[in-house]
Enzyme design. Structure first.
Site, PDB file in Angstrom:
ATOM      1  N   ASP A   1       0.838  -1.204   0.000  1.00  0.00           N
ATOM      2  CA  ASP A   1       0.000   0.000   0.000  1.00  0.00           C
ATOM      3  C   ASP A   1       0.876   1.258   0.000  1.00  0.00           C
ATOM      4  O   ASP A   1       0.375   2.382  -0.082  1.00  0.00           O
ATOM      5  CB  ASP A   1      -1.007  -0.002   1.165  1.00  0.00           C
ATOM      6  N   SER A   2       2.206   1.060   0.028  1.00  0.00           N
ATOM      7  CA  SER A   2       3.132   2.168  -0.220  1.00  0.00           C
ATOM      8  C   SER A   2       2.864   2.759  -1.601  1.00  0.00           C
ATOM      9  O   SER A   2       3.301   3.873  -1.901  1.00  0.00           O
ATOM     10  CB  SER A   2       4.584   1.677  -0.135  1.00  0.00           C
TER      11      SER A   2
ATOM     12  N   ASP B   1      -0.914  -6.456  -0.402  1.00  0.00           N
ATOM     13  CA  ASP B   1      -1.060  -5.789   0.896  1.00  0.00           C
ATOM     14  C   ASP B   1      -2.534  -5.447   1.102  1.00  0.00           C
ATOM     15  O   ASP B   1      -3.160  -4.843   0.214  1.00  0.00           O
ATOM     16  CB  ASP B   1      -0.250  -4.483   0.833  1.00  0.00           C
TER      17      ASP B   1
ATOM     18  N   LYS C   1      -0.861  -9.564   2.987  1.00  0.00           N
ATOM     19  CA  LYS C   1      -0.162  -9.035   4.165  1.00  0.00           C
ATOM     20  C   LYS C   1      -1.119  -8.169   4.970  1.00  0.00           C
ATOM     21  O   LYS C   1      -1.887  -7.400   4.377  1.00  0.00           O
ATOM     22  CB  LYS C   1       1.061  -8.206   3.741  1.00  0.00           C
TER      23      LYS C   1
ATOM     24  N   GLU D   1      -1.174  -5.619   8.602  1.00  0.00           N
ATOM     25  CA  GLU D   1      -0.374  -4.947   9.630  1.00  0.00           C
ATOM     26  C   GLU D   1      -0.953  -5.239  11.015  1.00  0.00           C
ATOM     27  O   GLU D   1      -2.176  -5.328  11.174  1.00  0.00           O
ATOM     28  CB  GLU D   1      -0.379  -3.430   9.385  1.00  0.00           C
TER      29      GLU D   1
ATOM     30  N   GLU E   1       9.406  -3.681  10.624  1.00  0.00           N
ATOM     31  CA  GLU E   1       9.709  -2.360  10.055  1.00  0.00           C
ATOM     32  C   GLU E   1      10.175  -1.393  11.134  1.00  0.00           C
ATOM     33  O   GLU E   1       9.510  -1.230  12.177  1.00  0.00           O
ATOM     34  CB  GLU E   1       8.463  -1.794   9.330  1.00  0.00           C
TER      35      GLU E   1
HETATM   36  O1  KIV Z   1       3.417  -1.147   1.694  1.00  0.00           O
HETATM   37  C1  KIV Z   1       4.593  -1.507   1.706  1.00  0.00           C
HETATM   38  O2  KIV Z   1       5.365  -1.265   0.782  1.00  0.00           O
HETATM   39  C2  KIV Z   1       5.068  -2.250   2.869  1.00  0.00           C
HETATM   40  C3  KIV Z   1       6.525  -2.558   2.942  1.00  0.00           C
HETATM   41  C4  KIV Z   1       7.266  -1.367   3.365  1.00  0.00           C
HETATM   42  C5  KIV Z   1       6.804  -3.710   3.826  1.00  0.00           C
HETATM   43  O3  KIV Z   1       4.312  -2.560   3.728  1.00  0.00           O
END
Ligand code: KIV
Length: 309
Positions: free
Chosen positions: A66-67, A105, A135, A137, A204
Site C-alpha cells: 500500500d506504499s 497488501d 499481508k 499490519e 519495520e
Molecule cells: O506497503 C509496503 O510497501 C510495505 C513494505 C514497506 C513492507 O508494507
C-alpha cells in the site's frame, strides 16, 4: 498462482514459481555458522514492466504494497489506498512474474471493520488477482484475523514494528521498540503473528538488536525494512531502491539506482531533440514505396493523390 505463458513461450520455459512452503524452508535451511543459506530478497512492485524486470533479476517476493499510495499515487500516507487500487496493480504484477511469489497488501479499512469483510477482500486478492498471499499490519490484535485467513488456506505475511496504517495512532512514522516496554510489545506482536500461522513477518523500523532477537526466536522468516542485517530477508519500497523519490527518505534506504535523475536527463534530451528536429530521424520513420515516393516528392504534383487514373 498460475504461471501464464509469456512471449509465446510455454510456462515450462521459465523457472518455477516460488511457493509459501519454500519461503518457510529458507528459515530452517542454515549453514554451519547458523546463517540462513539464502536470504529472502523482496521488493515492492505495482506494475507489469517493473515486476517483470525484478522477476527476471531473481527477486524472491514482490509485495504489491500500500506504499503505492505514496510512491505512485502521490498521497501523503497509505490510508487512502483502496482494495481496487491493490487489485488493479496486483493483476499487473502477477502478469509480469513467472518466478516471484506475489503478495498483496491489504489496505487500510479492508480488514479493520470486521472479519467477514476482511475474509471477502482477501479472497478477492487470491481469486481475482492471482496472488499467493496477503499481508496485514498489526500483531496481537490481528491474531484472530490471521488465524481465520490461514484456516481459509490464505497464506499471510504479518507486519509489526512501525505499521504505517497506524500513523495517526502512533503519532507519526518513528522507530518502534526503542524502550524495554516498547521492545517487549514488538516481540509479543511478532510472537502473535507466528502463533496465528503467518508464513513470514515484516519487521519495520525497529532497532537491529530487537530484530535479531525476534529473528532468532521465531520459526518463521523475518523480512526486515529498517531492521538491520540480521533478518532472514530484506524488503525495500521499489522507488526508494531505484532512487525515484521526492522529499524525505528514511535512514535505512539505500538507492541502488538513480532513476529520478536518469529520467530527468532523458526527458531533457528528448525535449531538445524534438525541438531541434533531430528526433525522429530518417531511420525512425516509415517510408513510402518507390513509385509513391516519387509522386509525393515536393514540386511533382503530377496527379493529386487519390485521383483515379
Ligand atoms: O506497503 C509496503 O510497501 C510495505 C513494505 C514497506 C513492507 O508494507
Amino acid at each position: 498462482m498460475s504461471t501464464a505463458p509469456r512471449d509465446g513461450l510455454p510456462a515450462s520455459a521459465f523457472p518455477a514459481r516460488i511457493t509459501v512452503p519454500e519461503i518457510l524452508k529458507r528459515k530452517t535451511s542454515r549453514d554451519s555458522s547458523g546463517q540462513p543459506q539464502s536470504k529472502i530478497v523482496c521488493l515492492t512492485a505495482y506494475d507489469y514492466p517493473t515486476a517483470r524486470a525484478l522477476d527476471e533479476a531473481g527477486i524472491d517476493i514482490l509485495l504489491v504494497g500500500d506504499s503505492l499510495g505514496m510512491a505512485v499515487l502521490g498521497y501523503e500516507s497509505t490510508l487512502p489506498v483502496t482494495v481496487e487500487d491493490i487489485l488493479f496493480c496486483s493483476r499487473a504484477v502477477v502478469r509480469g512474474t513467472s518466478r516471484a511469489l506475489v503478495v498483496a497488501d491489504m489496505p487500510f479499512g479492508s480488514y479493520q471493520i470486521n472479519a467477514e469483510d476482511a475474509m471477502r477482500e482477501a479472497v478477492r486478492f487470491i481469486k481475482e488477482a492471482g496472488v499467493a498471499a496477503v499481508k496485514v499490519e498489526g500483531g496481537e490484535r490481528r491474531l484472530d484475523l490471521i488465524a481465520r485467513l490461514v484456516d481459509a488456506e490464505i497464506p499471510v505475511m504479518g507486519h509489526v514494528g512501525l505499521t504505517p496504517q497506524s500513523v495517526h495512532a502512533m503519532g507519526g512514522y518513528s522507530v518502534q521498540g526503542r524502550t524495554e516496554d516498547a521492545a517487549e510489545r514488538v516481540l509479543r506482536d511478532a510472537r502473535a503473528v507466528e502463533a496465528a500461522g503467518a508464513f513470514s513477518v515484516v519487521l519495520e523500523s525497529v532497532p537491529r538488536e530487537l530484530a535479531a532477537r525476534i529473528t532468532a526466536e521465531l520459526r518463521i522468516p523475518t523480512i526486515g525494512i529498517g531492521a538491520g542485517p540480521d533478518c532472514d530477508g530484506q524488503i525495500l519500497v521499489f522507488h526508494d531502491f531505484a532512487g525515484w523519490t521526492y522529499g524525505h527518505t528514511a535512514k535505512f534506504v539505500r538507492a541502488f539506482a538513480h532513476l529520478r535523475e536518469e529520467l530527468a536527463q532523458a526527458a531533457a534530451e528528448y525535449r531538445d531533440a524534438v525541438r531541434s528536429g533531430t528526433f525522429p530521424g530518417d531511420a525512425e520513420s516509415y517510408h513510402a514505396a518507390a513509385e509513391l515516393r516519387e509522386r509525393l516528392a515536393p514540386g511533382k504534383p503530377a496527379r493529386p493523390i487519390g485521383a483515379r487514373r
